[in-house]
Structure formats: structure tokens, C-alpha cells
Motif scaffolding. Structure first.
Motif, mmCIF file in Angstrom:
data_model
loop_
_atom_site.group_PDB
_atom_site.id
_atom_site.type_symbol
_atom_site.label_atom_id
_atom_site.label_comp_id
_atom_site.label_asym_id
_atom_site.label_seq_id
_atom_site.Cartn_x
_atom_site.Cartn_y
_atom_site.Cartn_z
ATOM 1 N N LEU A 313 0.833 -1.197 0.000
ATOM 2 C CA LEU A 313 0.000 0.000 0.000
ATOM 3 C C LEU A 313 0.874 1.256 0.000
ATOM 4 O O LEU A 313 1.995 1.250 0.497
ATOM 5 C CB LEU A 313 -0.929 0.009 1.221
ATOM 6 N N LYS A 314 0.307 2.341 -0.532
ATOM 7 C CA LYS A 314 1.020 3.613 -0.599
ATOM 8 C C LYS A 314 0.655 4.445 0.628
ATOM 9 O O LYS A 314 -0.525 4.733 0.865
ATOM 10 C CB LYS A 314 0.648 4.373 -1.877
ATOM 11 N N THR A 315 1.653 4.816 1.407
ATOM 12 C CA THR A 315 1.441 5.640 2.596
ATOM 13 C C THR A 315 2.270 6.913 2.477
ATOM 14 O O THR A 315 3.339 6.913 1.864
ATOM 15 C CB THR A 315 1.821 4.872 3.867
ATOM 16 N N LYS A 316 1.762 7.988 3.091
ATOM 17 C CA LYS A 316 2.455 9.272 3.034
ATOM 18 C C LYS A 316 2.090 10.099 4.263
ATOM 19 O O LYS A 316 0.912 10.208 4.618
ATOM 20 C CB LYS A 316 2.049 10.034 1.763
ATOM 21 N N LYS A 317 3.111 10.676 4.897
ATOM 22 C CA LYS A 317 2.884 11.573 6.024
ATOM 23 C C LYS A 317 2.657 12.977 5.473
ATOM 24 O O LYS A 317 3.529 13.561 4.836
ATOM 25 C CB LYS A 317 4.088 11.556 6.964
ATOM 26 N N LEU A 318 1.461 13.529 5.741
ATOM 27 C CA LEU A 318 1.094 14.825 5.182
ATOM 28 C C LEU A 318 1.264 15.972 6.174
ATOM 29 O O LEU A 318 1.667 17.068 5.779
ATOM 30 C CB LEU A 318 -0.371 14.790 4.702
ATOM 31 N N GLY A 342 -3.353 4.311 0.759
ATOM 32 C CA GLY A 342 -4.212 3.915 -0.351
ATOM 33 C C GLY A 342 -3.534 2.863 -1.201
ATOM 34 O O GLY A 342 -2.313 2.682 -1.142
ATOM 35 N N ASN A 343 -4.353 2.169 -1.986
ATOM 36 C CA ASN A 343 -3.821 1.142 -2.873
ATOM 37 C C ASN A 343 -3.629 1.625 -4.302
ATOM 38 O O ASN A 343 -3.274 0.847 -5.183
ATOM 39 C CB ASN A 343 -4.751 -0.074 -2.886
ATOM 40 N N GLY A 344 -3.874 2.917 -4.574
ATOM 41 C CA GLY A 344 -3.718 3.442 -5.924
ATOM 42 C C GLY A 344 -4.814 3.037 -6.878
ATOM 43 O O GLY A 344 -4.709 3.274 -8.078
ATOM 44 N N ALA A 365 -0.256 6.236 13.314
ATOM 45 C CA ALA A 365 -1.099 6.887 12.309
ATOM 46 C C ALA A 365 -1.166 6.069 11.020
ATOM 47 O O ALA A 365 -2.212 6.007 10.365
ATOM 48 C CB ALA A 365 -0.574 8.287 12.016
ATOM 49 N N THR A 366 -0.048 5.420 10.646
ATOM 50 C CA THR A 366 -0.045 4.587 9.431
ATOM 51 C C THR A 366 -0.972 3.390 9.581
ATOM 52 O O THR A 366 -1.745 3.060 8.674
ATOM 53 C CB THR A 366 1.382 4.126 9.127
ATOM 54 N N LEU A 367 -0.920 2.717 10.733
ATOM 55 C CA LEU A 367 -1.800 1.567 10.960
ATOM 56 C C LEU A 367 -3.267 1.996 10.973
ATOM 57 O O LEU A 367 -4.134 1.291 10.435
ATOM 58 C CB LEU A 367 -1.431 0.889 12.276
ATOM 59 N N LEU A 368 -3.559 3.154 11.564
ATOM 60 C CA LEU A 368 -4.936 3.639 11.565
ATOM 61 C C LEU A 368 -5.405 4.016 10.165
ATOM 62 O O LEU A 368 -6.571 3.796 9.806
ATOM 63 C CB LEU A 368 -5.058 4.851 12.495
ATOM 64 N N ALA A 369 -4.507 4.587 9.365
ATOM 65 C CA ALA A 369 -4.885 4.946 7.989
ATOM 66 C C ALA A 369 -5.208 3.716 7.158
ATOM 67 O O ALA A 369 -6.173 3.706 6.383
ATOM 68 C CB ALA A 369 -3.765 5.751 7.341
ATOM 69 N N ILE A 370 -4.423 2.661 7.314
ATOM 70 C CA ILE A 370 -4.694 1.414 6.571
ATOM 71 C C ILE A 370 -5.993 0.794 7.053
ATOM 72 O O ILE A 370 -6.782 0.258 6.267
ATOM 73 C CB ILE A 370 -3.513 0.447 6.729
ATOM 74 N N GLN A 371 -6.227 0.839 8.362
ATOM 75 C CA GLN A 371 -7.456 0.264 8.903
ATOM 76 C C GLN A 371 -8.688 1.049 8.472
ATOM 77 O O GLN A 371 -9.763 0.469 8.281
ATOM 78 C CB GLN A 371 -7.365 0.229 10.429
ATOM 79 N N ASN A 372 -8.573 2.359 8.291
ATOM 80 C CA ASN A 372 -9.716 3.216 7.955
ATOM 81 C C ASN A 372 -9.905 3.403 6.456
ATOM 82 O O ASN A 372 -10.647 4.304 6.048
ATOM 83 C CB ASN A 372 -9.541 4.592 8.604
ATOM 84 N N MET A 373 -9.258 2.613 5.611
ATOM 85 C CA MET A 373 -9.401 2.784 4.165
ATOM 86 C C MET A 373 -10.847 2.539 3.731
ATOM 87 O O MET A 373 -11.468 1.561 4.139
ATOM 88 C CB MET A 373 -8.453 1.838 3.418
ATOM 89 N N GLN A 374 -11.340 3.426 2.865
ATOM 90 C CA GLN A 374 -12.696 3.338 2.334
ATOM 91 C C GLN A 374 -12.652 3.535 0.818
ATOM 92 O O GLN A 374 -11.735 4.181 0.295
ATOM 93 C CB GLN A 374 -13.594 4.402 2.965
ATOM 94 N N PRO A 375 -13.644 2.983 0.105
ATOM 95 C CA PRO A 375 -13.661 3.156 -1.355
ATOM 96 C C PRO A 375 -14.007 4.582 -1.762
ATOM 97 O O PRO A 375 -14.899 5.211 -1.191
ATOM 98 C CB PRO A 375 -14.734 2.160 -1.808
ATOM 99 N N ILE A 414 -3.047 17.546 -1.382
ATOM 100 C CA ILE A 414 -4.118 16.900 -2.148
ATOM 101 C C ILE A 414 -3.535 16.071 -3.289
ATOM 102 O O ILE A 414 -4.101 15.049 -3.691
ATOM 103 C CB ILE A 414 -5.094 17.966 -2.677
ATOM 104 N N PHE A 415 -2.378 16.486 -3.800
ATOM 105 C CA PHE A 415 -1.721 15.705 -4.850
ATOM 106 C C PHE A 415 -1.354 14.313 -4.343
ATOM 107 O O PHE A 415 -1.558 13.300 -5.043
ATOM 108 C CB PHE A 415 -0.468 16.454 -5.325
ATOM 109 N N GLU A 416 -0.809 14.233 -3.126
ATOM 110 C CA GLU A 416 -0.462 12.929 -2.559
ATOM 111 C C GLU A 416 -1.705 12.090 -2.280
ATOM 112 O O GLU A 416 -1.692 10.869 -2.466
ATOM 113 C CB GLU A 416 0.339 13.127 -1.273
ATOM 114 N N MET A 417 -2.787 12.717 -1.870
ATOM 115 C CA MET A 417 -4.028 11.974 -1.643
ATOM 116 C C MET A 417 -4.588 11.421 -2.944
ATOM 117 O O MET A 417 -5.069 10.280 -2.989
ATOM 118 C CB MET A 417 -5.056 12.891 -0.976
ATOM 119 N N CYS A 418 -4.520 12.201 -4.012
ATOM 120 C CA CYS A 418 -5.016 11.722 -5.310
ATOM 121 C C CYS A 418 -4.156 10.576 -5.832
ATOM 122 O O CYS A 418 -4.679 9.610 -6.407
ATOM 123 C CB CYS A 418 -5.035 12.877 -6.314
ATOM 124 N N ARG A 419 -2.852 10.656 -5.664
ATOM 125 C CA ARG A 419 -1.989 9.546 -6.100
ATOM 126 C C ARG A 419 -2.297 8.271 -5.338
ATOM 127 O O ARG A 419 -2.300 7.180 -5.917
ATOM 128 C CB ARG A 419 -0.529 9.936 -5.912
#
Length: 477
Positions: A313-318, A342-344, A365-375, A414-419
Motif C-alpha cells: 500500500l502507498k502511505t504518506k505523512k502529510l 491507499g492502494n492506488g 497513524a499509518t496503521l490507523l490509515a490502513i485500517q480506515n481505508m474506504q472506497p 491533495i496531490f499525494e491523496m489523489c496519487r
């Protein structure tokens, strides 16, 4: 009357006077009477330039002749080419994978659907920006698909067996097992695929490779079953398969060996003689040494993904802030971190954590972000649906869809979120505050609250139709 109103009246009078041509005097010179009238261009109130001609459309019209929808012969030829009936070999291959009841349902569905209707109304697009109209349900996606629960939940009254109960259970198992000679090691499904797919999980195998492996594996199991049946009359004792099944599948609790949906073993009692103080979490061999510290074990249970899929998965600290909490002992400084994952390909998650150590905050925060992934809904797998606005505190974010090739003209966060979400064409504007944390929250909220055209069409009692597919035959760009 104010000075501003006088100035406005003076300006309006001058503009109207310039728009009306002056009347010609009665006694004019002969030269003035014979010259053609000079046309005065009326002045506009705005500064936009005049268009020389009507604006052209960006898309070229496609005629019905080019689409092949004018004559019955062309429709018939297209139907035979694109929607051909099942051949005898294809029916035999389907009968190998489906029972007789399913084959009857497939044949009834084929007979109920007219191929001409598919040709005229259901023509599929072939351009690179087509939407995924056809889904291959044979591929299991751990994030979306849920495991089927075919068994009842485990009994909450079950307990571990004592020595006498275990001995009696072993005697009962020995009476129930079949008699046969010991066999060699049983092969697995992975043994019937080419060598280049050994290290890959089953979900990433090509469809033809997986079908061929299943065919060979079932033939191998049938041969082993026939061989065991022939040797059962001449030999006694459990086979290697029976012993392995007893060790791995036989329940060690007083639940009558009932199968359960849970893959978690029951917890050990608080104090077990000989085990107290020595129990440690075992390393899962399926992780291939990727998680020796056990960092992702709890996340595996919550999401159903493997460690390899989590690491892909793609992770990024914003956002990274240094915050201070005033207590009676003084000021306690800590780090507050916001991470996205996100999985891209249409999934995005947001996680926030705080800790005294920055590295621990980023990990949480990374583990929570992966757990909270939504479509995230995406139009043509590249942009959003229309225009959406979200507000968080004093920050207002407006996201607008854009045509292919427009790119991501947004801020760096927002660029990193879109990627991470797989969005390639988007425009974003901040109407008020540009607080980093609020902008990320508002963008995530806007991506999740997009207007769904299907729901709008159902609410209005209409039918949603891709106009570009109908009028341009799929050749949009």
C-alpha cells in the motif's frame, strides 16, 4: 445624492450616447450623401472580446452508418462476431466447473437474452477510459470480498479437554478413521502451476493458469482417493493424511469437534502448569519473514489482508505538528501526525495519532490509515463525479472533475491523496483558510461525499445512460 451615484449616472449616459448613432443633418454635402453609411460597432458593458464564429464542439460526430446500426445485415454480422453462442468445447469446460443445476441456469439465461439487444443497447466500450462494466467474480479481493461463513459461531461454553477427555477423544478418532497404508506427502494446488508463480499468492495467478491448476489438482485427488480405496482392504492403521488432519484440524476443546468460522485459536487460561511465563506470540510462517516483530498481526485480523499486501500500500505523512500539553507537572511536548494510505486503485484512508516519540506517532497513524481505508467513487477510474465542496472549521475545499490529460492541478497535500486513491485528473481550490490539517480532512470528506449519478437517477425515476457511449460509440477522446 451621493457622489458615487452621480458618477454612475454620468458613466451610463456616456455609454448609451456612444451606442446610438448621431442623426445626420438635413443639409449635407453631396459627398456625404453618396458615401455608404459607416456601420458603428456598439460598445459592450463588459470587456470580453467578440467571437468571430460559433464555437466548435470538441468531439467529432459519429454517424449511425459508421457504428453499424443502419441495416439488419450489419447488426447480424456484429452480433455473431461479438456475442457468439457457446461452443460444445466451452460447454464441456463449464460443465467441468459447474454442477448440472448451474448449467441449466446458464442455458436459460443465454436463451432469455437476445444478442441483438446487446448489439444495439449494450455495446461495450473499448477505449482506454472505459468503465469496468464486467467484473470477474472469480478473483477474490481481500479488501472488498468477505469470507463466506458456512459454519456456526464457536461455543462460548467450550473449554480445553483434560487428560481423560483427550484420551477418550483419541480412542473415538481411532475407531472412526479409515484403514489404509501410509501414503507419501500430499501435493498442494501450488505444485501444479509454473515455477514463475510459486512465490505469488493465488489471487494474482492468471485465470487460465489457475483453471489448469485446479483441473490437474482435482485429477490428482481422485487418483489418490482410488489408490487409498484399493489399499484399504489389505492394510490397517491411519494414513499420513489422517494423522495430519488429526493434528491440524481436530479440536482440543469440548465442542464435539464442531467447525467454526473463526480462525483464531481460543486463548489459554491464565495459569497453565509448565506454560506460565513462557508463552509468546508465534511468528506466522505465511508472512515469509516480513513481520518478525508482529507489527501487522492485529491489522491482518482487522482487514483480512496479508502482510505482503499491507506493505504494497502507498502511505504518506502529510501533516506533522509539535504540540504541547500544559499539566501540573509542566509542559508535556508531543508529536501529532496525520498519514494517508491507499492502494492506488480507488481506496483511501486517513489516520491521526499523537505520541511523545515522532516515530511511534507515525507508526500508529499509518496503521490507523490502513485500517480506515474506504472506497472512493471515481468516474472512468481517473477523476471524481462533477463538483463537490466540503467545509471543515474555517476551511472550504472545492473539487472539480476534469477531462483526460488535465492532470492534478492541486496543492501538494491533495496531490499525494489523489496519487494514493488513483485519481489522475482533478482541480481543487481553497476558498478560505489553508490550514494543513483542515485541508486534508475537508478533501477526504469531499471525496467520500461525491454525488452518485445512480442514486440521483433512481431518486428522479430516470435511467442513467452514458451519452458519449450512445452517440460516439465509445470513441470519446
Amino acid at each position: 445624492m451621493s457622489a458615487a451615484r452621480l458618477a454612475a449616472r454620468s458613466f451610463l449616459s456616456r455609454r448609451l450616447a456612444a451606442a446610438v448613432p448621431a442623426a445626420a443633418p438635413a443639409a449635407s454635402t453631396p459627398a456625404a450623401s453618396t458615401c455608404p453609411a459607416v456601420q458603428q460597432q456598439q460598445s459592450q458593458f463588459h470587456s470580453s472580446a467578440h467571437l468571430e464564429a460559433r464555437r466548435r464542439s470538441r468531439f467529432k460526430n459519429v454517424r449511425a452508418v459508421e457504428m453499424g446500426l443502419t441495416s439488419d445485415e450489419k447488426i447480424e454480422s456484429f452480433t455473431k462476431k461479438k456475442f457468439a453462442e457457446y461452443t460444445e468445447d466451452e460447454k464441456a469446460a463449464l460443465a467441468h466447473n459447474y454442477p448440472a443445476e448451474h448449467m441449466e441456469a446458464i442455458e436459460a439465461a443465454e436463451a432469455a437474452i437476445d444478442p441483438k439487444d446487446l448489439t444495439i443497447q449494450g455495446r461495450l466500450r473499448v477505449d482506454p477510459y472505459r468503465m469496468p462494466y464486467i467484473d470477474d467474480f472469480s478473483d477474490i479481493q481481500p479488501v472488498i470480498d468477505k469470507r463466506a461463513r458456512r459454519s456456526a459461531p464457536p461455543s462460548h461454553k467450550a473449554r480445553f479437554m483434560d487428560v481423560d477427555e483427550f484420551t477418550q477423544d483419541l480412542i473415538n478418532w481411532a475407531d472412526e478413521i479409515r484403514r489404509g497404508e501410509p501414503t507419501h506427502r500430499m501435493k498442494k494446488l501450488r505444485d501444479f502451476v509454473p515455477e514463475e508463480f510459486f512465490e505469488k499468492p493465488e489471487g494474482q495467478w492468471p485465470k487460465d493458469v489457475r483453471n489448469e491448476a485446479f483441473t490437474k489438482f482435482w485429477a490428482y485427488l481422485k487418483e489418490q482417493k482410488d489408490a487409498d480405496a484399493k489399499a484399504a482392504a489389505n492394510a490397517t492403521g491411519p494414513t499420513d493424511g489422517d494423522i495430519l488432519s488429526y493434528i491440524l484440524e481436530r479440536s482440543s476443546m469440548t465442542d464435539n469437534n464442531l467447525q467454526s468460522n473463526s480462525s483464531l485459536a481460543p486463548a489459554l487460561p491464565d495459569k497453565v502448569p509448565g506454560v506460565e511465563g513462557k508463552y509468546r506470540n508465534a511468528i506466522d510462517p505465511a508472512d515469509d519473514g516480513l513481520d518478525d516483530k508482529g507489527q501487522y498481526q492485529e491489522l491482518k485480523k482487522r482487514t483480512g489482508m496479508s502482510v505482503r499486501q499491507i506493505l504494497q500500500l502507498k502511505t504518506k505523512k502529510l501533516v506533522h505538528r509539535r504540540v504541547v500539553n500544559q499539566t501540573r507537572l509542566g509542559k508535556i511536548a508531543s508529536d501529532s501526525v496525520m498519514v494517508i494510505a491507499g492502494n492506488g486503485d480507488g481506496w483511501l484512508g486517513l489516520g491521526m495519532a499523537k505520541s511523545v516519540e515522532a516515530s511511534i506517532a507515525v507508526e500508529k497513524a499509518t496503521l490507523l490509515a490502513i485500517q480506515n481505508m474506504q472506497p472512493i467513487p471515481r468516474y472512468e477510474n481517473r477523476t471524481i463525479y462533477g463538483e463537490v465542496t466540503a467545509k471543515v472549521s474555517g476551511t472550504i475545499v472545492r473539487l472539480t472533475s476534469r477531462p483526460p490529460g488535465f492532470g492534478l492541478r492541486v496543492s501538494h497535500r491533495i496531490f499525494e491523496m489523489c496519487r494514493a486513491a488513483g485519481i489522475r485528473d482533478l482541480n481543487a481550490k481553497f476558498l478560505r483558510s489553508r490550514n494543513p490539517m483542515n485541508t486534508v480532512k475537508a478533501t477526504y470528506q469531499a471525496l467520500l461525499n461525491q454525488p452518485n449519478p445512480e442514486n440521483l437517477a433512481i431518486g428522479r425515476g430516470k435511467k442513467l445512460v452514458d451519452v458519449r457511449k450512445v452517440y460516439y460509440g465509445g470513441s470519446v477522446y
